[in-house]
Design a protein around this motif. Structure first.
Motif, PDB file in Angstrom:
ATOM      1  N   ASN A   1       7.440   8.960 -15.657  1.00  0.00           N
ATOM      2  CA  ASN A   1       6.592   8.414 -14.610  1.00  0.00           C
ATOM      3  C   ASN A   1       7.494   7.947 -13.470  1.00  0.00           C
ATOM      4  OD1 ASN A   1       4.357   7.044 -13.250  1.00  0.00           O
ATOM      5  ND2 ASN A   1       3.337   7.045 -15.248  1.00  0.00           N
ATOM      6  N   VAL A   2       6.995   7.078 -12.602  1.00  0.00           N
ATOM      7  CA  VAL A   2       7.776   6.662 -11.431  1.00  0.00           C
ATOM      8  C   VAL A   2       8.890   5.691 -11.784  1.00  0.00           C
ATOM      9  CG1 VAL A   2       5.925   7.050  -9.791  1.00  0.00           C
ATOM     10  CG2 VAL A   2       6.104   4.821 -10.929  1.00  0.00           C
ATOM     11  N   GLY A   3       8.749   5.017 -12.923  1.00  0.00           N
ATOM     12  CA  GLY A   3       9.765   4.059 -13.336  1.00  0.00           C
ATOM     13  C   GLY A   3      10.699   4.675 -14.352  1.00  0.00           C
ATOM     14  N   GLY A   4      10.881   3.976 -15.457  1.00  0.00           N
ATOM     15  CA  GLY A   4      11.716   4.514 -16.522  1.00  0.00           C
ATOM     16  C   GLY A   4      12.522   3.455 -17.211  1.00  0.00           C
ATOM     17  N   GLY A   5      13.102   3.852 -18.332  1.00  0.00           N
ATOM     18  CA  GLY A   5      13.905   2.934 -19.126  1.00  0.00           C
ATOM     19  C   GLY A   5      15.311   3.440 -19.319  1.00  0.00           C
ATOM     20  N   VAL A   6      16.209   2.501 -19.638  1.00  0.00           N
ATOM     21  CA  VAL A   6      17.612   2.809 -19.836  1.00  0.00           C
ATOM     22  C   VAL A   6      18.185   1.795 -20.812  1.00  0.00           C
ATOM     23  CG1 VAL A   6      18.221   1.428 -17.795  1.00  0.00           C
ATOM     24  CG2 VAL A   6      19.862   3.095 -18.690  1.00  0.00           C
ATOM     25  N   ILE A   7      19.129   2.230 -21.634  1.00  0.00           N
ATOM     26  CA  ILE A   7      19.785   1.317 -22.565  1.00  0.00           C
ATOM     27  C   ILE A   7      21.024   0.744 -21.902  1.00  0.00           C
ATOM     28  CG2 ILE A   7      20.873   1.066 -24.819  1.00  0.00           C
ATOM     29  CD1 ILE A   7      19.201   3.394 -25.821  1.00  0.00           C
TER      30      ILE A   7
ATOM     31  N   ASN B   1      22.111  -2.766 -34.236  1.00  0.00           N
ATOM     32  CA  ASN B   1      23.303  -3.572 -34.007  1.00  0.00           C
ATOM     33  C   ASN B   1      23.755  -3.525 -32.548  1.00  0.00           C
ATOM     34  OD1 ASN B   1      23.853  -0.893 -35.411  1.00  0.00           O
ATOM     35  ND2 ASN B   1      25.843  -1.253 -34.446  1.00  0.00           N
ATOM     36  N   PHE B   2      24.438  -4.569 -32.147  1.00  0.00           N
ATOM     37  CA  PHE B   2      24.925  -4.738 -30.780  1.00  0.00           C
ATOM     38  C   PHE B   2      25.840  -3.567 -30.421  1.00  0.00           C
ATOM     39  CE2 PHE B   2      27.708  -6.526 -27.542  1.00  0.00           C
ATOM     40  CZ  PHE B   2      26.815  -7.212 -26.744  1.00  0.00           C
ATOM     41  N   ASP B   3      25.745  -3.020 -29.199  1.00  0.00           N
ATOM     42  CA  ASP B   3      25.010  -3.492 -28.055  1.00  0.00           C
ATOM     43  C   ASP B   3      23.863  -2.553 -27.746  1.00  0.00           C
ATOM     44  OD1 ASP B   3      26.644  -1.402 -27.306  1.00  0.00           O
ATOM     45  OD2 ASP B   3      27.442  -2.348 -25.527  1.00  0.00           O
ATOM     46  N   CYS B   4      22.671  -3.112 -27.505  1.00  0.00           N
ATOM     47  CA  CYS B   4      21.499  -2.288 -27.226  1.00  0.00           C
ATOM     48  C   CYS B   4      20.415  -3.134 -26.566  1.00  0.00           C
ATOM     49  CB  CYS B   4      20.975  -1.641 -28.501  1.00  0.00           C
ATOM     50  SG  CYS B   4      19.627  -0.480 -28.215  1.00  0.00           S
ATOM     51  N   THR B   5      20.460  -3.201 -25.238  1.00  0.00           N
ATOM     52  CA  THR B   5      19.392  -3.814 -24.445  1.00  0.00           C
ATOM     53  C   THR B   5      18.628  -2.701 -23.763  1.00  0.00           C
ATOM     54  OG1 THR B   5      20.514  -5.903 -24.006  1.00  0.00           O
ATOM     55  CG2 THR B   5      18.903  -5.195 -22.383  1.00  0.00           C
ATOM     56  N   VAL B   6      17.318  -2.740 -23.841  1.00  0.00           N
ATOM     57  CA  VAL B   6      16.526  -1.746 -23.113  1.00  0.00           C
ATOM     58  C   VAL B   6      15.917  -2.406 -21.887  1.00  0.00           C
ATOM     59  CG1 VAL B   6      14.670  -0.050 -23.198  1.00  0.00           C
ATOM     60  CG2 VAL B   6      16.046  -0.484 -25.240  1.00  0.00           C
ATOM     61  N   MET B   7      16.157  -1.773 -20.744  1.00  0.00           N
ATOM     62  CA  MET B   7      15.649  -2.246 -19.459  1.00  0.00           C
ATOM     63  C   MET B   7      14.706  -1.192 -18.886  1.00  0.00           C
ATOM     64  SD  MET B   7      17.830  -2.836 -15.971  1.00  0.00           S
ATOM     65  CE  MET B   7      17.057  -3.430 -14.465  1.00  0.00           C
ATOM     66  N   TRP B   8      13.563  -1.639 -18.412  1.00  0.00           N
ATOM     67  CA  TRP B   8      12.623  -0.743 -17.751  1.00  0.00           C
ATOM     68  C   TRP B   8      12.403  -1.207 -16.314  1.00  0.00           C
ATOM     69  CZ3 TRP B   8      11.746  -2.362 -22.792  1.00  0.00           C
ATOM     70  CH2 TRP B   8      11.609  -1.355 -23.771  1.00  0.00           C
ATOM     71  N   VAL B   9      12.138  -0.258 -15.424  1.00  0.00           N
ATOM     72  CA  VAL B   9      11.763  -0.573 -14.049  1.00  0.00           C
ATOM     73  C   VAL B   9      10.441   0.106 -13.736  1.00  0.00           C
ATOM     74  CG1 VAL B   9      14.056  -1.042 -13.106  1.00  0.00           C
ATOM     75  CG2 VAL B   9      13.251   1.321 -13.235  1.00  0.00           C
ATOM     76  N   ALA B  10       9.636  -0.556 -12.919  1.00  0.00           N
ATOM     77  CA  ALA B  10       8.350   0.012 -12.527  1.00  0.00           C
ATOM     78  C   ALA B  10       8.523   1.150 -11.536  1.00  0.00           C
ATOM     79  CB  ALA B  10       7.469  -1.082 -11.927  1.00  0.00           C
TER      80      ALA B  10
ATOM     81  N   ARG C   1      28.309   5.258 -23.568  1.00  0.00           N
ATOM     82  CA  ARG C   1      28.289   5.753 -24.943  1.00  0.00           C
ATOM     83  C   ARG C   1      26.909   6.314 -25.290  1.00  0.00           C
ATOM     84  NH1 ARG C   1      28.421   2.479 -28.763  1.00  0.00           N
ATOM     85  NH2 ARG C   1      27.926   0.541 -27.710  1.00  0.00           N
ATOM     86  N   PHE C   2      26.853   6.977 -26.411  1.00  0.00           N
ATOM     87  CA  PHE C   2      25.602   7.555 -26.891  1.00  0.00           C
ATOM     88  C   PHE C   2      24.845   6.479 -27.680  1.00  0.00           C
ATOM     89  CE2 PHE C   2      24.022  11.913 -28.710  1.00  0.00           C
ATOM     90  CZ  PHE C   2      22.730  11.584 -28.352  1.00  0.00           C
ATOM     91  N   ARG C   3      24.410   5.426 -26.975  1.00  0.00           N
ATOM     92  CA  ARG C   3      23.754   4.296 -27.651  1.00  0.00           C
ATOM     93  C   ARG C   3      22.411   4.686 -28.258  1.00  0.00           C
ATOM     94  NH1 ARG C   3      25.161   1.411 -22.824  1.00  0.00           N
ATOM     95  NH2 ARG C   3      26.909  -0.016 -23.115  1.00  0.00           N
ATOM     96  N   ALA C   4      21.765   5.685 -27.695  1.00  0.00           N
ATOM     97  CA  ALA C   4      20.410   6.019 -28.142  1.00  0.00           C
ATOM     98  C   ALA C   4      20.367   6.458 -29.596  1.00  0.00           C
ATOM     99  CB  ALA C   4      19.830   7.116 -27.252  1.00  0.00           C
ATOM    100  N   LEU C   5      21.485   6.956 -30.124  1.00  0.00           N
ATOM    101  CA  LEU C   5      21.483   7.443 -31.507  1.00  0.00           C
ATOM    102  C   LEU C   5      21.121   6.357 -32.502  1.00  0.00           C
ATOM    103  CD1 LEU C   5      24.519   9.900 -31.818  1.00  0.00           C
ATOM    104  CD2 LEU C   5      22.130  10.387 -32.359  1.00  0.00           C
ATOM    105  N   LYS C   6      21.675   5.152 -32.310  1.00  0.00           N
ATOM    106  CA  LYS C   6      21.398   4.106 -33.303  1.00  0.00           C
ATOM    107  C   LYS C   6      19.960   3.601 -33.182  1.00  0.00           C
ATOM    108  CE  LYS C   6      23.748   0.599 -30.492  1.00  0.00           C
ATOM    109  NZ  LYS C   6      24.983  -0.198 -30.412  1.00  0.00           N
ATOM    110  N   LEU C   7      19.435   3.510 -31.946  1.00  0.00           N
ATOM    111  CA  LEU C   7      18.045   3.089 -31.796  1.00  0.00           C
ATOM    112  C   LEU C   7      17.108   4.156 -32.363  1.00  0.00           C
ATOM    113  CD1 LEU C   7      16.007   1.044 -30.789  1.00  0.00           C
ATOM    114  CD2 LEU C   7      16.197   2.045 -28.497  1.00  0.00           C
ATOM    115  N   TRP C   8      17.431   5.409 -32.144  1.00  0.00           N
ATOM    116  CA  TRP C   8      16.662   6.523 -32.701  1.00  0.00           C
ATOM    117  C   TRP C   8      16.651   6.439 -34.219  1.00  0.00           C
ATOM    118  CZ3 TRP C   8      18.691  11.962 -33.866  1.00  0.00           C
ATOM    119  CH2 TRP C   8      17.648  12.893 -33.963  1.00  0.00           C
ATOM    120  N   ALA C   9      17.832   6.183 -34.810  1.00  0.00           N
ATOM    121  CA  ALA C   9      17.935   6.080 -36.268  1.00  0.00           C
ATOM    122  C   ALA C   9      17.077   4.937 -36.801  1.00  0.00           C
ATOM    123  CB  ALA C   9      19.396   5.900 -36.676  1.00  0.00           C
ATOM    124  N   VAL C  10      17.092   3.804 -36.105  1.00  0.00           N
ATOM    125  CA  VAL C  10      16.304   2.642 -36.534  1.00  0.00           C
ATOM    126  C   VAL C  10      14.814   2.940 -36.450  1.00  0.00           C
ATOM    127  CG1 VAL C  10      15.642   0.291 -35.875  1.00  0.00           C
ATOM    128  CG2 VAL C  10      18.056   0.909 -36.040  1.00  0.00           C
TER     129      VAL C  10
END
Length: 493
Positions: free
Chosen positions: A140-146, A307-316, A355-364
């Motif tokens: 969409n017009v916004g989106g998320g990022v780790i 496990n650290f580090d993994c903050t998800v930020m979204w913008v409108a 880094r490829f942070r998305a792998l650990k969140l995907w696994a969880v």
């Protein structure tokens, strides 16, 4: 002859490392929660100079046990209640191992398409699980990022907000710019204001409702109007969902209405509490986010088993963020980026590499599923409810209200004297015992103890044992202080 570790050697030592981590997870409860070393002990135990010749990996593992582990405070210990949980679950650890093994540098879509596209999927999955609005989705017009942390997310929100005011940071700020926080907002906002060039003096601190410790919208409205009349450019207001001190929740909807009226960016820092919205009955935490939040951040690396580090930020709307950060040197130009059809996450963060942070969140997310994540949140809430009931029923303790989610704040009651000092002595005695670890904060000028529930290995019996230890130490301290006042050494046991 190559000195690189061969695949066969990697298999051998890799199995040893996995076994070591599994043994650590299984036996961490037997270790003292807080490190018992003195300053400089770890450094003194290490060689002063690097080795001239390479060593076997077995020596690394031996020194891990001999030197490193005694110097650790064990965040995965079931008696760790000091800060919000920093859960390291098995799936997340394995996801991180895969990320390290692949060695991907995901700065551009072109440098590894799967790194980018998996991230777009998992942040969209998480947005759905938390009930966040559709315009936060990456399709969409916004989106998320780790990001690495909520502190980085706050800085990026400020840079995007500055871009939207028309006074982009890359051109140098002109005039006075202001940032709005409450007395309970995380200190990273003030730090980010310094980094962004707004300056600490232009961080405006809004008072809170003394009953809830949430930001007072009327005071915010007045301060914004006064600053605008004085020629300032308000940049951003930060509303917090789950403050660090007491897990207080700001009234996001009311704050958002004020921001919309004054044309100010609203950033919602839900670092701790936001992930609790994976439980549908807790979606009230998001009230006002869909309508008013320009950016929103929460930490799966706290309460959501990643496990650290993994903050998800979204913008409108991603345009102000990428507009503030995108730079296109010749050596990074490529056909995919030029097409405009891909996301380049280097434009969504301060650093170039990632880094490829998305792998650990995907696994969880795949291991636990929505059901497993909800069960984990519910377990922490149940533990907090039990502790709250015990404190309420004990005449020697006072509960801080409102009690929010998995954080319980309370203070022991004393017969007289310096109550804050006595509370601090009680906390240090408990922490020195090695059985549990607490921290403190101040509410209305008084010291209160913080006990954060929700650890991945913390069970009901650990919470009960911690509460009994707190009660016993309080009783012992009261008797000891009475003995000092009366001069009766026979009271001291």
């Amino acid at each position: 002859m190559s000195q690189h570790m061969t695949p066969d050697e990697f298999r051998e030592y890799g199995r040893q490392v996995v076994d070591w981590v599994a043994d650590y997870m299984e036996g961490v409860e037997k270790l003292p929660v807080r490190s018992q070393v003195a300053p400089g002990d770890v450094r003194a135990a290490l060689p002063a100079h690097p080795p001239e010749r390479g060593e076997g990996f077995g020596g690394v593992l031996a020194d891990l046990d001999r030197i490193i582990v005694p110097g650790l405070t064990h965040w995965q210990h079931p008696g760790f209640f000091a800060y919000y949980p920093s859960n390291a679950s098995g799936p997340a650890i394995l996801g991180d191992l895969l990320s390290s093994g692949l060695g991907v540098q995901g700065m551009l879509w072109a440098t590894s398409p799967a790194c980018t596209e998996l991230e777009t999927v998992v942040v969209d999955w998480l947005a759905e699980l938390l009930g966040l609005p559709d315009h936060f989705r990456t399709d969409n017009v916004g989106g998320g990022v780790i990001q690495d942390s909520a502190s980085s997310a706050s800085l990026l929100a400020i840079l995007a907000a500055l871009r939207r005011t028309g006074d982009a940071a890359e051109q140098g700020l002109t005039g006075r710019h202001t940032l709005y926080v409450s007395t309970e907002t995380h200190s990273s906002l003030a730090k980010s204001a310094r980094i962004a060039g707004i300056g600490a003096d232009n961080v405006r601190v809004v008072g809170v409702d003394p009953a809830t410790l949430g930001m007072d919208p009327e005071r915010l409205d007045r301060m914004l109007a006064e600053d605008i009349a004085a020629g300032a450019t308000p940049v951003l207001v930060c509303a917090t969902v789950g403050t660090t001190s007491t897990a207080a929740v700001d009234p996001v909807r009311a704050i958002g209405e004020i921001c919309r009226r004054h044309g100010v960016w609203l950033h919602v820092d839900a670092a701790y509490a936001g992930v609790a919205a994976v439980c549908p009955e807790l979606r009230g935490l998001n009230d006002g986010v869909a309508e008013y939040a320009d950016s929103y951040a929460t930490n799966p690396h706290k309460w959501l088993l990643t496990n650290f580090d993994c903050t998800v930020m979204w913008v409108a709307d991603r345009a102000p963020l990428t507009g503030a950060l995108a730079i296109h040197p010749e050596y990074l130009r490529n056909a995919a980026t030029s097409s405009g059809a891909v996301v380049d996450y280097r434009d969504w963060q301060v650093s170039l590499g990632r880094r490829f942070r998305a792998l650990k969140l995907w696994a969880v997310l795949r291991w636990y599923g929505a059901e497993g994540l909800r069960d984990h949140i519910h377990k922490g809430l149940e533990q907090a409810a039990r502790l709250t009931a015990w404190i309420t029923d004990d005449p020697d303790f006072e509960l801080h209200e409102p009690q929010t989610l998995g954080l319980v704040c309370f203070r022991p009651l004393w017969a007289g004297g310096d109550e804050d000092a006595a509370t601090m002595r009680l906390m240090e005695a408990l922490n020195d015992s090695g059985a549990l670890y607490l921290t403190h904060t101040r509410v209305a000028g008084r010291v209160v103890l913080r006990m954060a529930l929700g650890g991945v290995r913390t069970e009901a019996e650990h919470v009960r044992a911690a509460w009994e230890a707190i009660r016993a130490e309080h009783a012992r301290t009261v008797v000891g202080e009475t003995a000092v006042v009366t001069g009766r050494s026979d009271l001291i046991t």
